[in-house]
Structures are given as structure tokens and as C-alpha cells.
Design a protein around this motif. Structure first.
Motif, PDB file in Angstrom:
ATOM      1  N   SER A 229       0.848  -1.109  -0.036  1.00  0.00           N
ATOM      2  CA  SER A 229      -0.014  -0.051   0.070  1.00  0.00           C
ATOM      3  C   SER A 229       0.838   1.228  -0.035  1.00  0.00           C
ATOM      4  CB  SER A 229      -0.849  -0.104   1.270  1.00  0.00           C
ATOM      5  OG  SER A 229      -0.237  -0.050   2.491  1.00  0.00           O
ATOM      6  N   ALA A 230       2.296   1.077  -0.251  1.00  0.00           N
ATOM      7  CA  ALA A 230       3.193   2.278  -0.064  1.00  0.00           C
ATOM      8  C   ALA A 230       2.900   3.029  -1.418  1.00  0.00           C
ATOM      9  CB  ALA A 230       4.595   1.815   0.166  1.00  0.00           C
ATOM     10  N   PRO A 231       2.971   4.194  -1.676  1.00  0.00           N
ATOM     11  CA  PRO A 231       2.834   4.873  -2.817  1.00  0.00           C
ATOM     12  C   PRO A 231       4.056   4.841  -3.734  1.00  0.00           C
ATOM     13  CG  PRO A 231       3.010   6.328  -1.258  1.00  0.00           C
ATOM     14  CD  PRO A 231       2.955   5.287  -0.350  1.00  0.00           C
ATOM     15  N   ALA A 232       5.187   4.815  -3.188  1.00  0.00           N
ATOM     16  CA  ALA A 232       6.426   4.896  -3.980  1.00  0.00           C
ATOM     17  C   ALA A 232       6.938   3.578  -4.733  1.00  0.00           C
ATOM     18  CB  ALA A 232       7.496   5.408  -3.099  1.00  0.00           C
ATOM     19  N   GLU A 233       7.255   3.554  -5.952  1.00  0.00           N
ATOM     20  CA  GLU A 233       7.809   2.591  -6.518  1.00  0.00           C
ATOM     21  C   GLU A 233       9.474   2.869  -6.303  1.00  0.00           C
ATOM     22  OE1 GLU A 233       6.916   0.719 -10.655  1.00  0.00           O
ATOM     23  OE2 GLU A 233       5.904   2.726 -10.630  1.00  0.00           O
ATOM     24  N   PRO A 253      -1.481   5.797 -10.635  1.00  0.00           N
ATOM     25  CA  PRO A 253      -2.334   5.837  -9.223  1.00  0.00           C
ATOM     26  C   PRO A 253      -2.310   4.458  -8.458  1.00  0.00           C
ATOM     27  CG  PRO A 253      -3.870   5.990 -11.022  1.00  0.00           C
ATOM     28  CD  PRO A 253      -2.348   5.940 -11.694  1.00  0.00           C
ATOM     29  N   PHE A 254      -2.438   4.351  -7.177  1.00  0.00           N
ATOM     30  CA  PHE A 254      -2.279   3.345  -6.329  1.00  0.00           C
ATOM     31  C   PHE A 254      -3.583   3.311  -5.580  1.00  0.00           C
ATOM     32  CE2 PHE A 254       0.636   6.853  -5.393  1.00  0.00           C
ATOM     33  CZ  PHE A 254       0.019   7.285  -4.291  1.00  0.00           C
ATOM     34  N   CYS A 255      -4.683   3.893  -5.974  1.00  0.00           N
ATOM     35  CA  CYS A 255      -5.885   3.889  -5.397  1.00  0.00           C
ATOM     36  C   CYS A 255      -6.436   2.562  -5.027  1.00  0.00           C
ATOM     37  CB  CYS A 255      -7.140   4.707  -6.206  1.00  0.00           C
ATOM     38  SG  CYS A 255      -6.480   6.298  -6.901  1.00  0.00           S
ATOM     39  N   GLY A 256      -6.076   1.552  -5.682  1.00  0.00           N
ATOM     40  CA  GLY A 256      -6.631   0.302  -5.435  1.00  0.00           C
ATOM     41  C   GLY A 256      -5.961  -0.388  -4.180  1.00  0.00           C
ATOM     42  N   ASP A 257      -4.995   0.085  -3.666  1.00  0.00           N
ATOM     43  CA  ASP A 257      -4.414  -0.049  -2.523  1.00  0.00           C
ATOM     44  C   ASP A 257      -4.425   0.771  -1.589  1.00  0.00           C
ATOM     45  OD1 ASP A 257      -3.349  -2.766  -3.538  1.00  0.00           O
ATOM     46  OD2 ASP A 257      -1.901  -1.781  -4.631  1.00  0.00           O
ATOM     47  N   CYS A 258      -5.044   1.925  -1.518  1.00  0.00           N
ATOM     48  CA  CYS A 258      -5.141   2.785  -0.820  1.00  0.00           C
ATOM     49  C   CYS A 258      -5.502   2.369   0.688  1.00  0.00           C
ATOM     50  CB  CYS A 258      -5.855   4.238  -1.077  1.00  0.00           C
ATOM     51  SG  CYS A 258      -5.900   5.340  -0.082  1.00  0.00           S
ATOM     52  N   ASN A 259      -4.793   2.807   1.972  1.00  0.00           N
ATOM     53  CA  ASN A 259      -5.182   2.398   3.271  1.00  0.00           C
ATOM     54  C   ASN A 259      -5.285   3.701   3.980  1.00  0.00           C
ATOM     55  OD1 ASN A 259      -2.693   3.183   3.197  1.00  0.00           O
ATOM     56  ND2 ASN A 259      -2.030   1.431   4.754  1.00  0.00           N
ATOM     57  N   ARG A 260      -5.537   4.985   3.413  1.00  0.00           N
ATOM     58  CA  ARG A 260      -5.367   6.243   4.265  1.00  0.00           C
ATOM     59  C   ARG A 260      -6.774   6.921   4.330  1.00  0.00           C
ATOM     60  NH1 ARG A 260      -0.574   8.566   0.658  1.00  0.00           N
ATOM     61  NH2 ARG A 260       0.965   6.964   1.189  1.00  0.00           N
ATOM     62  N   VAL A 261      -6.678   7.480   5.401  1.00  0.00           N
ATOM     63  CA  VAL A 261      -7.990   8.672   5.727  1.00  0.00           C
ATOM     64  C   VAL A 261      -7.119   9.741   6.364  1.00  0.00           C
ATOM     65  CG1 VAL A 261      -7.999   7.292   7.935  1.00  0.00           C
ATOM     66  CG2 VAL A 261     -10.086   8.795   7.156  1.00  0.00           C
ATOM     67  N   ARG A 262      -7.951  10.787   6.131  1.00  0.00           N
ATOM     68  CA  ARG A 262      -7.344  12.314   6.297  1.00  0.00           C
ATOM     69  C   ARG A 262      -8.418  12.916   7.423  1.00  0.00           C
ATOM     70  NH1 ARG A 262      -4.429  11.383   1.721  1.00  0.00           N
ATOM     71  NH2 ARG A 262      -2.509  12.353   2.076  1.00  0.00           N
ATOM     72  N   LEU A 263      -7.711  13.521   8.446  1.00  0.00           N
ATOM     73  CA  LEU A 263      -8.462  14.330   9.318  1.00  0.00           C
ATOM     74  C   LEU A 263      -8.010  15.736   9.238  1.00  0.00           C
ATOM     75  CD1 LEU A 263     -10.367  14.744  11.765  1.00  0.00           C
ATOM     76  CD2 LEU A 263      -8.598  14.238  13.117  1.00  0.00           C
ATOM     77  N   THR A 264      -8.956  16.652   8.833  1.00  0.00           N
ATOM     78  CA  THR A 264      -8.404  18.067   8.670  1.00  0.00           C
ATOM     79  C   THR A 264      -8.275  18.611   9.878  1.00  0.00           C
ATOM     80  OG1 THR A 264     -10.502  19.071   8.248  1.00  0.00           O
ATOM     81  CG2 THR A 264      -9.591  18.136   6.237  1.00  0.00           C
ATOM     82  N   ALA A 265      -7.674  19.761   9.786  1.00  0.00           N
ATOM     83  CA  ALA A 265      -7.382  20.695  11.359  1.00  0.00           C
ATOM     84  C   ALA A 265      -8.682  21.042  11.800  1.00  0.00           C
ATOM     85  CB  ALA A 265      -6.402  21.871  10.815  1.00  0.00           C
ATOM     86  N   ASP A 266      -9.713  21.284  10.947  1.00  0.00           N
ATOM     87  CA  ASP A 266     -11.033  21.802  11.592  1.00  0.00           C
ATOM     88  C   ASP A 266     -12.010  20.472  11.515  1.00  0.00           C
ATOM     89  OD1 ASP A 266     -11.156  21.362   8.849  1.00  0.00           O
ATOM     90  OD2 ASP A 266     -12.823  23.052   8.463  1.00  0.00           O
ATOM     91  N   GLY A 267     -11.424  19.143  11.755  1.00  0.00           N
ATOM     92  CA  GLY A 267     -12.168  18.021  12.013  1.00  0.00           C
ATOM     93  C   GLY A 267     -13.022  17.422  11.122  1.00  0.00           C
TER      94      GLY A 267
END
Ligand code: SAM
Length: 328
Positions: A229-233, A253-267
Motif C-alpha cells: 500500500s506504499a505509494p512509492a515505486e 495511481p495506487f488507489c486500489g491499494d489505498c489504506n489512508r484516511v485524512r482528518l483536517t485541522a477543522d475536524g
């Protein structure tokens, strides 16, 4: 409960933006005059932030927490937030993406607080090119920060670089040579349509293949398997031991292996860097929602993650939130 989407991907890697503010003005990220920063009362407090991280780790299967921004070092309480995260019973892996300004003074405290690793953004080692890209004369501070991170044991110290055509692309081999000499792991990232000015242009972008070609004229590069799931080749340089990574976010793109979620500074939860919708956790939290209710909202926010970001598609629509306000 896991953060699973309708395509079966499970998010275990949380990127937390600690502030939308930054002390550089990288031209591929924001305009010279900066942006309208979030008002203080819109930004999560330390207690709110710590609570959401705890819910993610204890209830939703988050195993990696990366602090980013804006510039995370601008949040004075960073060492305490890192320590609180690291003190959770499962001891999540912790990392930070930073421009390195001021890291010279905080690297040791961050390591002691439990920060495991850093990625420092550096597109050039030439002071004039640095100023052209970042609109600030601060290269020396970044270099000091890198050295301090290495000495404090925040390793491997990774360097993130974006190549801009006609500005620093010709420096790519020198940057790799310099990183290898200093024991830093370099990764080139394709420029993405995330700038506040919406100035990104597909043709002007230096692609992953071009970068490989540029480097290939100076080094023997051998592809390594197992990107996961690492983005770098990753490529072995001149038979090792050093490696270089190339992140083709747009063209590979590596979307098929994406394991990320983001929390913005305003929640807000963003299930993709390019999501056009966000899910608010701050309002329910401030209205008294329980941990279980917040976790349910978070799970629902992840379920609708799209299969891919579609940047390379002519119908792609850029998000209203720039990278600095999402958390890169
Ligand atoms: N201020 C921190 C830093 O400089 O690393 C963290 C936030 S910054 C938005 C995170 C990373 O995103 C940096 O490596 C930066 O170079 C990269 N970045 C910003 N805008 C980008 C763009 N349009 N395309 C690709 N990478 C970008």
C-alpha cells in the motif's frame, strides 16, 4: 470495527492535519500571499484532536498516525500530541511530514515524545532554486532540520521532492546524489492538482516515467518489488544500498491499494486527498456526541470512498480545499 469502504479497502493509516498554516509559499501549493487561514475556533483543540485520534486507534483499527498540515511544526503542542498518541495502548506508529523549518530545535523532543520517523520536503539544494520555489530564503533551516532529525534517530529520514519543469527538474540527479551522501531516502512525487490557485497543468507536470529517465542517465536503477500500500515505486541505485522512490500519483495511481484516511485541522474526515465531499466530526463532537456516535460517523464517511481519484481523466474536478488545508 474497521474503516472499510465499498470496494473492500481498509483504512489503517490516519493523516492528521494539525494546522492549515504554513511558513513557506511553495508555488505548486499556495499563492504568494498565502490563504485565508482557518479561524482559531474552527480548528480542533488539542483535547479534541487527541480524542479523535484515540477513537481512530482504539475503535477503528488505525495503526499509523502521520502528523502533517499546513506545517505541523507550527503547532506548538506537537510534542505533547505525539506523546499522547504514542501512549495509546496499541502504540501506533507515528510519523510527520514537514518542511523542516525549526526542526533543528524540536527534533530531539519529538523523538523523546515517541515520533518514529519524518518525511522532509525538499525540492532542491540550490539556495536560488529553493527561494524561487518556496518564495522564502530558508534553505539553510531545512538542511539544519534534516540533520537534526537524523541525529535524533527519526530514521529513515525521507526526503520528498516535487519536480517542476524548467525550474528544478535538471537538478534531480544532484538531489539524489546529495541525499545518498547524507543517508536520506529520496522520493520524487508527481505534481498533483492540489494547489489553491488551480494552476496545475497535465502537460507541464514532470511524470514518473520522465523522472526515471532523467535519473537513469546518471545511475543504474533496478526496480524493487513489493510496493504494497506504499505509494512509492522503489529502485535500487547503482546496485545499492541506497534506494530512490518515485510516486506516480497522477500517471500510476495506487488507489486500489489505498489504506489512508485524512482528518483536517477543522475536524473533517476526507476519505481521499481528492475527495469533493467531507464529513464533519467537529460539530457532533462539540454537540456532545459519544465516542461510539463519532466512530459511526467516521465509518459512514469511509464507506463512500470512490474507487479512484481520476486525476488523469479529462473530466476530473479539483477539490475546493487545497492540499495545505487537507493535510498532505
Ligand atoms: N508543510 C509540510 C511539508 O512541507 O511537508 C506538510 C504539508 S505539505 C502539503 C506535504 C507534501 O505535499 C510536501 O511534500 C509538498 O511538497 C507536497 N505537495 C504540496 N502540493 C503539492 C502538489 N500540488 N503536488 C504534489 N505534492 C505537493
Amino acid at each position: 470495527m474497521d474503516l472499510i469502504d465499498r470496494h473492500g479497502r481498509v483504512a489503517t493509516d490516519l493523516r492528521v492535519s494539525l494546522t492549515d498554516r504554513c511558513n513557506l509559499r511553495c508555488q505548486y501549493c499556495m499563492p504568494a500571499e498565502g490563504l485565508d487561514w482557518l479561524p482559531t475556533d474552527a480548528t480542533l483543540t488539542d483535547d479534541e484532536l487527541n480524542r479523535l485520534i484515540r477513537i481512530g486507534v482504539e475503535m477503528l483499527g488505525i495503526r499509523d498516525v502521520r502528523f502533517t498540515g499546513g506545517e505541523p511544526l507550527l503547532r506548538r503542542s506537537l510534542p505533547s500530541i505525539v506523546a499522547t498518541t504514542k501512549a495509546l495502548p496499541s502504540r501506533p506508529r507515528t510519523a510527520m511530514t514537514s518542511n523542516g523549518l525549526g526542526l533543528k530545535h524540536t527534533a530531539r523532543a519529538l523523538a523523546e515524545a515517541g515520533l518514529d520517523r519524518v518525511n522532509i520536503s525538499l525540492d532542491t539544494t540550490d539556495p536560488a532554486t529553493f527561494e524561487k520555489i518556496t518564495r522564502r530564503n530558508r534553505l539553510h533551516d531545512v538542511l539544519d532540520g534534516l540533520e537534526a532529525a537524523h541525529e535524533a534517530g527519526l530514521r529513515p529520514v525521507k526526503v520528498n521532492a516535487v519536480l517542476l519543469r524548467g525550474i528544478n527538474d535538471h537538478e534531480a540527479p544532484d538531489l539524489l546524489r546529495w541525499c545518498m551522501e547524507h543517508g536520506y531516502e529520496l522520493r520524487f512525487i508527481e505534481q498533483m492538482p492540489l494547489d489553491a490557485q488551480h494552476g496545475w497543468n497535465r502537460e507541464a507536470m514532470v511524470t514518473a516515467d520522465e523522472t526515471l529517465d532523467l535519473l537513469g542517465r546518471h545511475f543504474r536503477l533496478t526496480g524493487l518489488d513489493g510496493r504494497g500500500s506504499a505509494p512509492a515505486e522503489k529502485f535500487l541505485v547503482d546496485d545499492g544500498p541506497h534506494t530512490v522512490g518515485i510516486i506516480g500519483s497522477v500517471t500510476k495511481p495506487f488507489c486500489g491499494d489505498c489504506n489512508r484516511v485524512r482528518l483536517t485541522a477543522d475536524g473533517q474526515i476526507m476519505n481521499c486527498l481528492f475527495a469533493r465531499e467531507e464529513s464533519d466530526l467537529r460539530a457532533p463532537m462539540r454537540a456532545g456526541a459519544s465516542d461510539a456516535e463519532i466512530a459511526d460517523r467516521w465509518i459512514a464517511a469511509m464507506a463512500t470512498k470512490l474507487p479512484g481519484h481520476g486525476i488523469d481523466d479529462p473530466t476530473f474536478l479539483q477539490s475546493d480545499r487545497p492540499m495545505s488545508a487537507i493535510g498532505g
